[in-house]
Design an enzyme around this catalytic site. Sequence first.
Site, PDB file in Angstrom:
ATOM      1  N   GLU A 212      56.009  -2.025  17.571  1.00  9.34           N
ATOM      2  CA  GLU A 212      56.382  -2.773  16.372  1.00  9.34           C
ATOM      3  C   GLU A 212      55.147  -3.283  15.626  1.00  9.34           C
ATOM      4  O   GLU A 212      55.118  -3.288  14.398  1.00  9.34           O
ATOM      5  CB  GLU A 212      57.313  -3.938  16.724  1.00  9.34           C
ATOM      6  CG  GLU A 212      58.713  -3.505  17.134  1.00  9.34           C
ATOM      7  CD  GLU A 212      59.422  -2.678  16.071  1.00  9.34           C
ATOM      8  OE1 GLU A 212      59.092  -2.809  14.872  1.00  9.34           O
ATOM      9  OE2 GLU A 212      60.294  -1.869  16.446  1.00  9.34           O
TER      10      GLU A 212
ATOM     11  N   THR B 249      52.492   1.066   8.683  1.00  8.46           N
ATOM     12  CA  THR B 249      52.012   2.417   9.014  1.00  8.46           C
ATOM     13  C   THR B 249      53.198   3.315   9.345  1.00  8.46           C
ATOM     14  O   THR B 249      54.150   2.877   9.978  1.00  8.46           O
ATOM     15  CB  THR B 249      51.045   2.355  10.226  1.00  8.46           C
ATOM     16  OG1 THR B 249      50.110   1.308   9.997  1.00  8.46           O
ATOM     17  CG2 THR B 249      50.297   3.655  10.404  1.00  8.46           C
TER      18      THR B 249
ATOM     19  N   LEU C  20      44.121   2.357  11.851  1.00  4.63           N
ATOM     20  CA  LEU C  20      45.442   1.761  11.620  1.00  4.63           C
ATOM     21  C   LEU C  20      45.386   0.649  10.578  1.00  4.63           C
ATOM     22  O   LEU C  20      46.390   0.298   9.982  1.00  4.63           O
ATOM     23  CB  LEU C  20      45.996   1.167  12.925  1.00  4.63           C
ATOM     24  CG  LEU C  20      46.709   2.134  13.863  1.00  4.63           C
ATOM     25  CD1 LEU C  20      47.052   1.448  15.171  1.00  4.63           C
ATOM     26  CD2 LEU C  20      47.981   2.674  13.221  1.00  4.63           C
TER      27      LEU C  20
ATOM     28  N   TYR D  71      60.501 -11.250  12.936  1.00  7.13           N
ATOM     29  CA  TYR D  71      60.909  -9.850  13.034  1.00  7.13           C
ATOM     30  C   TYR D  71      60.556  -9.261  14.407  1.00  7.13           C
ATOM     31  O   TYR D  71      61.412  -8.702  15.096  1.00  7.13           O
ATOM     32  CB  TYR D  71      60.249  -9.017  11.920  1.00  7.13           C
ATOM     33  CG  TYR D  71      60.435  -7.552  12.165  1.00  7.13           C
ATOM     34  CD1 TYR D  71      61.649  -6.950  11.871  1.00  7.13           C
ATOM     35  CD2 TYR D  71      59.433  -6.783  12.751  1.00  7.13           C
ATOM     36  CE1 TYR D  71      61.867  -5.617  12.158  1.00  7.13           C
ATOM     37  CE2 TYR D  71      59.638  -5.450  13.040  1.00  7.13           C
ATOM     38  CZ  TYR D  71      60.850  -4.869  12.739  1.00  7.13           C
ATOM     39  OH  TYR D  71      61.068  -3.557  13.034  1.00  7.13           O
TER      40      TYR D  71
ATOM     41  N   ASP E 102      63.545  -6.795   8.682  1.00  4.58           N
ATOM     42  CA  ASP E 102      62.378  -6.402   7.884  1.00  4.58           C
ATOM     43  C   ASP E 102      62.882  -5.858   6.540  1.00  4.58           C
ATOM     44  O   ASP E 102      64.071  -5.982   6.217  1.00  4.58           O
ATOM     45  CB  ASP E 102      61.523  -5.368   8.636  1.00  4.58           C
ATOM     46  CG  ASP E 102      62.258  -4.052   8.813  1.00  4.58           C
ATOM     47  OD1 ASP E 102      63.460  -3.973   8.497  1.00  4.58           O
ATOM     48  OD2 ASP E 102      61.621  -3.085   9.263  1.00  4.58           O
TER      49      ASP E 102
ATOM     50  N   CYS F 132      69.457   5.248   4.021  1.00  5.74           N
ATOM     51  CA  CYS F 132      69.538   4.223   2.968  1.00  5.74           C
ATOM     52  C   CYS F 132      68.097   3.907   2.542  1.00  5.74           C
ATOM     53  O   CYS F 132      67.601   2.799   2.726  1.00  5.74           O
ATOM     54  CB  CYS F 132      70.253   2.989   3.523  1.00  5.74           C
ATOM     55  SG  CYS F 132      70.819   1.889   2.226  1.00  5.74           S
TER      56      CYS F 132
ATOM     57  N   CYS G  19      75.738   9.085   4.834  1.00  8.34           N
ATOM     58  CA  CYS G  19      75.704   7.759   5.462  1.00  8.34           C
ATOM     59  C   CYS G  19      76.886   7.537   6.410  1.00  8.34           C
ATOM     60  O   CYS G  19      78.039   7.695   6.013  1.00  8.34           O
ATOM     61  CB  CYS G  19      75.719   6.681   4.378  1.00  8.34           C
ATOM     62  SG  CYS G  19      75.640   5.033   5.083  1.00  8.34           S
TER      63      CYS G  19
HETATM   64 FE1  SF4 Z   1      73.029   2.737   1.838  1.00 11.08          FE
HETATM   65 FE2  SF4 Z   1      75.033   3.951   3.107  1.00 11.08          FE
HETATM   66 FE3  SF4 Z   1      75.562   2.133   1.239  1.00 11.08          FE
HETATM   67 FE4  SF4 Z   1      74.578   4.489   0.508  1.00 11.08          FE
HETATM   68  S1  SF4 Z   1      76.547   4.125   1.474  1.00 11.08           S
HETATM   69  S2  SF4 Z   1      73.894   2.490  -0.221  1.00 11.08           S
HETATM   70  S3  SF4 Z   1      73.224   4.941   2.230  1.00 11.08           S
HETATM   71  S4  SF4 Z   1      74.538   1.787   3.197  1.00 11.08           S
END
Ligand code: SF4
Length: 349
Positions: free
Chosen positions: A41, A47, A84, A124, A142, A197, A208
């Site tokens: 993490e 990176t 890094l 996080y 995050d 997403c 999705c």
């Molecule tokens: Fe993101 Fe899935 Fe919603 Fe599309 S459907 S905005 S990929 S969560």
Amino acid sequence: MNREIGRLAAMIPHLCLWYETNRKPLPWRTDATPYHVWLSEIMLQQTRIEAVIPYYNRFLVELPTVKSLSEVDDDRLMKLWQGLGYYSRARNLKKAAVVIVERFNGEIPSDVDALRSLPGIGDYTAGAIASIAYGKPQPAVDGNVLRVVMRLCARYDDILLPATKKAVSHVLQAVYPSGHDAKLLTEGLMELGETVCVPNGAPRCEECPVREFCQAYANGVTDQLPIRSAKKERRTENRTVMLLSCNGKYALSKRPPKGLLASLWQFPNTDGHLTQGELKEYLSTVGITPVTIEKTESAKHIFSHVEWHMNGYRVVSDAQSDRFVWAEPAEIHDEYAIPTAFQYFKSLL
Ligand code: SF4
């Protein structure tokens, strides 16, 4: 955000199942010990995954345990981290390892408050270690997770505001599972944000796994979210970098122990874009009388808050000044941690 709790709770089993079936076999995921999760993490902050893998593997060959990390020589640690960037992350890793050995008997704590008390570990990373390695019901929020949640819930809050992050942590905490599902959810949210997403462009809603729960998709506003206020502009600094050589050796100096690139090695450099005349004057202040001076190409390096625009000179001197450490190119490559900001000049050796 309370009205979103139901939506997120319903979405979680679908996301966990999707992640379990589709996850990429990354080294820190297949052997997710607390040390491995922590190290990965920290390395993954700023990176890319593909770039981190060789660093991660090399680091663990040399420093396989928290104890070995707590005892590593500082210069060796910088060398392992070289490339890094954000070297304070490596320094904090060692500082935290020392505390873990001294206060926690060498065991990375599972409690988020204890984790947050360690140098370099914020909300996080504490959430990631607690949920992935210990199965605790703790979110790790995050930028990826913020974006996914803002879209799933069709929220228009500014994701750069701390209050938004706090609200998202709060709402996730209310629905977070424990045990194996906590690990799946944390990693699943990360994976969804990285591969489906996505930021910078349209999300891949057709692929999705949680589309049926997504309010932004239902409202047709996926391209408008998340909201992000304009960032402050980076400041520009002009610098002059010197490849100063004498009898096949090159001058290096160590940067100050505090501030940007603290304690790392660098080629001599100074503020501003110096003309040859100004360069000669500068060199006289550090005990160098140049035999030849030749201009190199320029280079640019972008840090998070500042950009360096660097002009360079090759300077041959007939005597070494004790203001610098002098090393052969092979030694510079193998033994000295030179930050990526000077990569172009290092490539000219
Ligand atoms: Fe993101 Fe899935 Fe919603 Fe599309 S459907 S905005 S990929 S969560």
